[in-house]
Design a protein around this motif. Structure first.
Motif, short mmCIF file in Angstrom:
data_model
loop_
_atom_site.label_atom_id
_atom_site.label_comp_id
_atom_site.label_asym_id
_atom_site.label_seq_id
_atom_site.Cartn_x
_atom_site.Cartn_y
_atom_site.Cartn_z
N LEU A 25 0.83 -1.19 0.00
CA LEU A 25 0.00 0.00 0.00
C LEU A 25 0.87 1.25 0.00
CD1 LEU A 25 -2.86 -0.88 2.52
CD2 LEU A 25 -2.83 -1.16 0.04
N PRO A 26 0.55 2.21 -0.87
CA PRO A 26 1.36 3.44 -0.93
C PRO A 26 0.89 4.51 0.03
CG PRO A 26 -0.22 3.43 -2.72
CD PRO A 26 -0.43 2.14 -1.97
N GLY A 27 0.07 4.15 0.99
CA GLY A 27 -0.44 5.14 1.93
C GLY A 27 -0.53 4.59 3.33
N ALA A 28 -1.09 5.39 4.23
CA ALA A 28 -1.21 5.01 5.64
C ALA A 28 -2.63 4.56 5.93
CB ALA A 28 -0.86 6.20 6.52
N LEU A 29 -2.75 3.50 6.73
CA LEU A 29 -4.06 3.01 7.14
C LEU A 29 -4.59 3.82 8.32
CD1 LEU A 29 -3.92 -0.90 7.10
CD2 LEU A 29 -4.80 0.64 5.35
N ILE A 30 -5.89 4.05 8.30
CA ILE A 30 -6.62 4.60 9.44
C ILE A 30 -7.63 3.54 9.83
CG2 ILE A 30 -8.10 6.45 10.29
CD1 ILE A 30 -6.91 8.23 8.07
N VAL A 31 -7.34 2.82 10.92
CA VAL A 31 -8.13 1.65 11.29
C VAL A 31 -9.07 2.00 12.43
CG1 VAL A 31 -8.03 -0.76 12.07
CG2 VAL A 31 -6.24 0.15 10.57
N HIS A 32 -10.32 1.55 12.31
CA HIS A 32 -11.31 1.82 13.35
C HIS A 32 -12.40 0.75 13.27
CE1 HIS A 32 -14.07 3.29 10.23
NE2 HIS A 32 -13.04 3.97 9.73
N ASN A 33 -13.40 0.87 14.13
CA ASN A 33 -14.47 -0.14 14.18
C ASN A 33 -15.85 0.44 13.87
OD1 ASN A 33 -12.79 -2.34 14.84
ND2 ASN A 33 -12.78 -1.73 16.99
N ALA A 34 -15.92 1.64 13.32
CA ALA A 34 -17.20 2.19 12.89
C ALA A 34 -17.64 1.49 11.61
CB ALA A 34 -17.09 3.69 12.66
N HIS A 35 -18.95 1.28 11.49
CA HIS A 35 -19.57 0.62 10.35
C HIS A 35 -19.28 -0.87 10.32
CE1 HIS A 35 -21.53 0.29 6.47
NE2 HIS A 35 -20.49 -0.38 6.03
N ALA A 36 -18.05 -1.27 10.60
CA ALA A 36 -17.68 -2.68 10.67
C ALA A 36 -16.39 -2.82 11.44
CB ALA A 36 -17.52 -3.27 9.27
N VAL A 37 -16.27 -3.91 12.17
CA VAL A 37 -15.02 -4.21 12.87
C VAL A 37 -13.89 -4.36 11.86
CG1 VAL A 37 -13.84 -5.91 14.31
CG2 VAL A 37 -16.23 -5.30 14.79
N GLY A 38 -12.75 -3.75 12.17
CA GLY A 38 -11.60 -3.88 11.28
C GLY A 38 -11.67 -3.02 10.05
N HIS A 39 -12.50 -1.98 10.09
CA HIS A 39 -12.63 -1.08 8.95
C HIS A 39 -11.34 -0.28 8.79
CE1 HIS A 39 -14.18 2.12 6.42
NE2 HIS A 39 -15.39 1.59 6.39
N ALA A 40 -10.95 -0.03 7.53
CA ALA A 40 -9.74 0.75 7.27
C ALA A 40 -9.98 1.76 6.17
CB ALA A 40 -8.58 -0.16 6.87
N ALA A 41 -9.57 2.98 6.42
CA ALA A 41 -9.43 3.98 5.36
C ALA A 41 -7.95 4.02 4.98
CB ALA A 41 -9.89 5.34 5.85
N ILE A 42 -7.68 4.51 3.78
CA ILE A 42 -6.30 4.64 3.32
C ILE A 42 -6.05 6.10 2.95
CG2 ILE A 42 -4.55 3.91 1.66
CD1 ILE A 42 -6.21 1.39 1.17
N LEU A 43 -5.06 6.70 3.57
CA LEU A 43 -4.68 8.07 3.27
C LEU A 43 -3.45 8.06 2.37
CD1 LEU A 43 -5.02 11.15 3.74
CD2 LEU A 43 -3.43 10.89 5.68
N LEU A 44 -3.63 8.55 1.14
CA LEU A 44 -2.52 8.73 0.22
C LEU A 44 -2.05 10.17 0.37
CD1 LEU A 44 -4.17 6.97 -2.88
CD2 LEU A 44 -2.68 5.94 -1.15
N ALA A 45 -1.21 10.40 1.36
CA ALA A 45 -0.87 11.77 1.75
C ALA A 45 -0.16 12.52 0.63
CB ALA A 45 0.01 11.74 3.00
N ASP A 46 0.65 11.81 -0.16
CA ASP A 46 1.40 12.48 -1.21
C ASP A 46 0.50 12.96 -2.34
OD1 ASP A 46 0.86 9.83 -1.94
OD2 ASP A 46 2.57 9.74 -3.31
N ARG A 47 -0.72 12.40 -2.41
CA ARG A 47 -1.66 12.78 -3.47
C ARG A 47 -2.90 13.49 -2.93
NH1 ARG A 47 -1.07 7.02 -6.62
NH2 ARG A 47 0.12 6.44 -4.75
N GLY A 48 -2.96 13.65 -1.62
CA GLY A 48 -4.11 14.32 -1.03
C GLY A 48 -5.40 13.56 -1.21
N VAL A 49 -5.33 12.23 -1.18
CA VAL A 49 -6.49 11.39 -1.44
C VAL A 49 -6.79 10.53 -0.22
CG1 VAL A 49 -7.45 9.54 -2.88
CG2 VAL A 49 -6.03 11.32 -3.92
N LEU A 50 -8.07 10.46 0.14
CA LEU A 50 -8.54 9.58 1.21
C LEU A 50 -9.49 8.56 0.63
CD1 LEU A 50 -8.70 8.96 4.31
CD2 LEU A 50 -10.75 10.42 4.33
#
Length: 256
Positions: A130-155
């Motif tokens: 993965l070329p970005g950082a994971l943001i892991v939480h349990n909202a909506h589903a356990v083990g949910h992850a967003a990916i932040l592509l900081a170099d491209r300003g994309v979430l």
């Protein structure tokens, strides 16, 4: 039928006709990572055509959370590792039969033998594609992850920050209000860096102002439930009767 559209440098989105679901393709250092591909067999086949036209090999897949519509794959995308958070992978393994049954019921032509075959991301950073950082939480589903592509300003927001879908609770967890409050606080920490937000369902937020407004809408919904009020949410109403049941369930769980 939707096509694969580049919404930021090296980030493409293709939207399904089923629940406005977004398949996302991200260019990494070694090739492409396909995130949450879907939904029907014909759409997956068309996605594979679009990906092949990019002329870059697929090196991995990624599932943002363990719901069946985010656990799909197609053989033409390649026999590559398909990753998830450890919690997502564990739940997907336990619920594999159910996920395949739900896919068979809702998504014609899906390769059922490939549903829910995900594994935890490697702990070694050098092996993590993965070329970005994971943001892991349990909202909506356990083990949910967003990916932040900081170099491209994309979430890549997973099933958050949608323009059509309210926050939806995971019945396996007692404190979804708390889980959402934690997750939204995590997203709030990075939202100023986001130029494009891609939800799991709905339109891409093409500006920081729109991404910030979506985060505010999710916060307002959760805050209203926390206060015991009826949320004033533009995503609810006669135009979205399909959300009535999930919304009433959210209200009951928040009051319980």
């Amino acid at each position: 039928m939707s096509t694969l559209n580049e919404v930021a440098d090296g980030v493409w989105v293709r939207q399904s006709g089923w629940m406005w679901t977004n398949s996302i393709v991200v260019r990494g250092d070694d090739g492409l990572i396909v995130v949450d591909p879907g939904i029907t067999g014909a759409e997956l086949d068309a996605l594979a055509d679009d990906v092949a036209a990019l002329g870059i090999p697929v090196v991995a897949g990624f599932s943002t959370h363990p719901h069946w519509d985010h656990l799909l794959w197609h053989p033409r995308l390649g026999d590559v590792p398909r990753y998830a958070t450890a919690e997502n992978a564990a739940l997907a393994a336990v619920a594999q039969d159910r996920a395949r049954a739900m896919a068979a019921e809702s998504a014609e032509g899906v390769p059922l033998e490939l549903v829910a075959l995900v594994q935890p991301l490697p702990s070694d950073d050098d092996a993590n594609p993965l070329p970005g950082a994971l943001i892991v939480h349990n909202a909506h589903a356990v083990g949910h992850a967003a990916i932040l592509l900081a170099d491209r300003g994309v979430l890549l927001a997973g099933d958050m920050l949608s323009d059509i879908m309210i926050p939806l609770f995971d019945p396996r967890q007692d404190d979804q209000l708390g889980a959402y409050e934690t997750a939204l606080a995590q997203l709030d920490e990075v939202i100023d860096t986001v130029d494009v937000a891609i939800p799991g369902h709905g339109a891409v937020a093409p500006t920081n102002a729109e991404a910030t407004a979506r985060l505010a809408a999710d916060k307002d919904y959760i805050n209203a439930l926390r206060r015991g009020d009826e949320p004033a949410d533009a995503r609810l109403g006669p135009h979205a009767e399909w959300l009535d049941g999930p919304h009433r369930s959210n209200v009951e769980r928040a009051r319980g």
